[in-house]
Design a protein around this motif. Structure first.
Motif, PDB file in Angstrom:
ATOM      1  N   SER A 121       5.795  -4.009 -14.322  1.00  0.00           N
ATOM      2  CA  SER A 121       4.795  -5.025 -13.990  1.00  0.00           C
ATOM      3  C   SER A 121       3.418  -4.376 -13.970  1.00  0.00           C
ATOM      4  O   SER A 121       3.280  -3.202 -13.650  1.00  0.00           O
ATOM      5  CB  SER A 121       5.098  -5.660 -12.628  1.00  0.00           C
ATOM      6  N   LYS A 171      13.129  -7.330 -11.566  1.00  0.00           N
ATOM      7  CA  LYS A 171      11.951  -7.806 -12.315  1.00  0.00           C
ATOM      8  C   LYS A 171      12.060  -9.306 -12.598  1.00  0.00           C
ATOM      9  O   LYS A 171      11.057 -10.034 -12.534  1.00  0.00           O
ATOM     10  CB  LYS A 171      11.825  -7.044 -13.638  1.00  0.00           C
ATOM     11  N   HIS A 174      11.177 -10.991  -9.460  1.00  0.00           N
ATOM     12  CA  HIS A 174       9.725 -10.806  -9.293  1.00  0.00           C
ATOM     13  C   HIS A 174       8.964 -11.877 -10.073  1.00  0.00           C
ATOM     14  O   HIS A 174       8.035 -12.504  -9.562  1.00  0.00           O
ATOM     15  CB  HIS A 174       9.352  -9.400  -9.776  1.00  0.00           C
ATOM     16  N   ASN A 175       9.367 -12.107 -11.315  1.00  0.00           N
ATOM     17  CA  ASN A 175       8.675 -13.100 -12.125  1.00  0.00           C
ATOM     18  C   ASN A 175       8.916 -14.516 -11.613  1.00  0.00           C
ATOM     19  O   ASN A 175       8.027 -15.366 -11.668  1.00  0.00           O
ATOM     20  CB  ASN A 175       9.099 -12.982 -13.587  1.00  0.00           C
ATOM     21  N   GLN A 178       6.636 -14.958  -8.818  1.00  0.00           N
ATOM     22  CA  GLN A 178       5.278 -15.109  -9.368  1.00  0.00           C
ATOM     23  C   GLN A 178       5.032 -16.543  -9.842  1.00  0.00           C
ATOM     24  O   GLN A 178       3.935 -17.085  -9.666  1.00  0.00           O
ATOM     25  CB  GLN A 178       5.080 -14.126 -10.517  1.00  0.00           C
TER      26      GLN A 178
END
Length: 292
Positions: A121, A171, A174-175, A178
């Motif tokens: 990231s 990840k 995480h996205n 987001q």
């Protein structure tokens, strides 16, 4: 330590520069000539083919892949896993599906090598500020990768989050998170804009100046609003990389409620809709209303 970096796009070329600046040898490859030129300008030794790149990088080495998720990454990973040997480490730094990592790790171990999946990231800004790295690997592989991770990451910005597969899982989540954060900022901005007496750019600046909702994402939003106060040049269409979908699928599989992430993902779908779903919904409501 020798690095063979495959994929020299916006993030890959920045990573090449950080590795070279840290004193590591980098042999790079990308099918795009402009990408190769950018990496060469950052000090990497650039080659015309994947085979030349692997041949030029003596082992033991780290073969780091920064490629788009999907067919390309799977094909290149298979080629690389057939070429590596004892002591090599293959790293998939792209946004691949976390379920792919177990098979890749097994093949690497069968050749005396190791495998790590690393969620990366930081985008194009990572070249200057460092990347956030979520590493899926065994302890020994993580320790062996530390010089590379230190060179690439922001201060303290890499962590081993579990075994193979966990880096890409973290990840993806995480996205997904987001997506939800950006959706909330978008809705807040829409409400600010609905009050003509409010200076929306100043309001966002106040939020960023020490408030509880300050963030790097908000910093980027403020820069965009300062350049285009009404965001009139921004198309109201939001793509998704697929990682939000994987997050929602995992939530469904585990029975974990994630309504904010799901709603944010659906908002992206809706932004790309031609309106047919909305028309069908209105028609259904009309029919239901007529039956009452």
């Amino acid at each position: 330590m020798n690095i063979a970096l495959v994929g020299l796009g916006a993030m890959g070329s920045g990573m090449a520069g950080r590795l070279v600046d840290a004193g590591l040898r980098v042999d790079g490859f990308d099918s795009d000539a402009e990408a190769r030129a950018r990496a060469r300008g950052r000090g990497a030794s650039v080659h015309e083919t994947l085979e030349q790149t692997l041949a030029a990088s003596p082992g033991p080495r780290v073969v780091w892949l920064m490629l788009p998720a999907g067919v390309v990454t799977r094909s290149v990973t298979a080629t690389v896993l057939d070429a590596v040997g004892h002591g090599d480490i293959v790293v998939d730094g792209g946004n691949s599906h976390f379920a792919d990592a177990a098979g890749h790790s097994e093949r690497a171990v069968g050749r005396g090598a190791a495998f790590a999946d690393v969620g990366v990231s930081g985008g194009q800004w990572g070249a200057e500020h460092g990347y956030g790295l979520m590493v899926g690997a065994d302890e020994d592989t993580y320790r062996a990768l530390t010089p590379v991770l230190d060179a690439l990451s922001a201060d303290g910005g890499h962590r081993r989050v579990g075994g193979p597969g966990s880096g890409h899982l973290v990840k993806a989540l995480h996205n997904g998170v987001q997506y939800g954060i950006l959706q909330a900022y978008a809705e807040g901005f829409a409400l600010l804009r609905a009050h003509p007496e409010v200076d929306a750019a100043a309001a966002l600046g106040a939020w960023q100046a020490g408030s509880s909702v300050r963030s790097w994402l908000l910093e980027q939003i403020i820069a965009a609003v300062e350049a285009d106060p009404g965001l009139d040049d921004v198309e109201p269409v939001v793509p998704d990389s697929g990682m939000g979908r994987w997050t929602s699928e995992e939530a469904i599989r585990l029975g974990v409620p994630t309504p904010v992430i799901a709603a944010a993902l659906h908002a992206r779908f809706r932004s790309r809709s031609d309106g047919s779903a909305e028309r069908m919904l209105r028609a259904a409501r009309t029919r239901i209303g007529g039956q009452r």
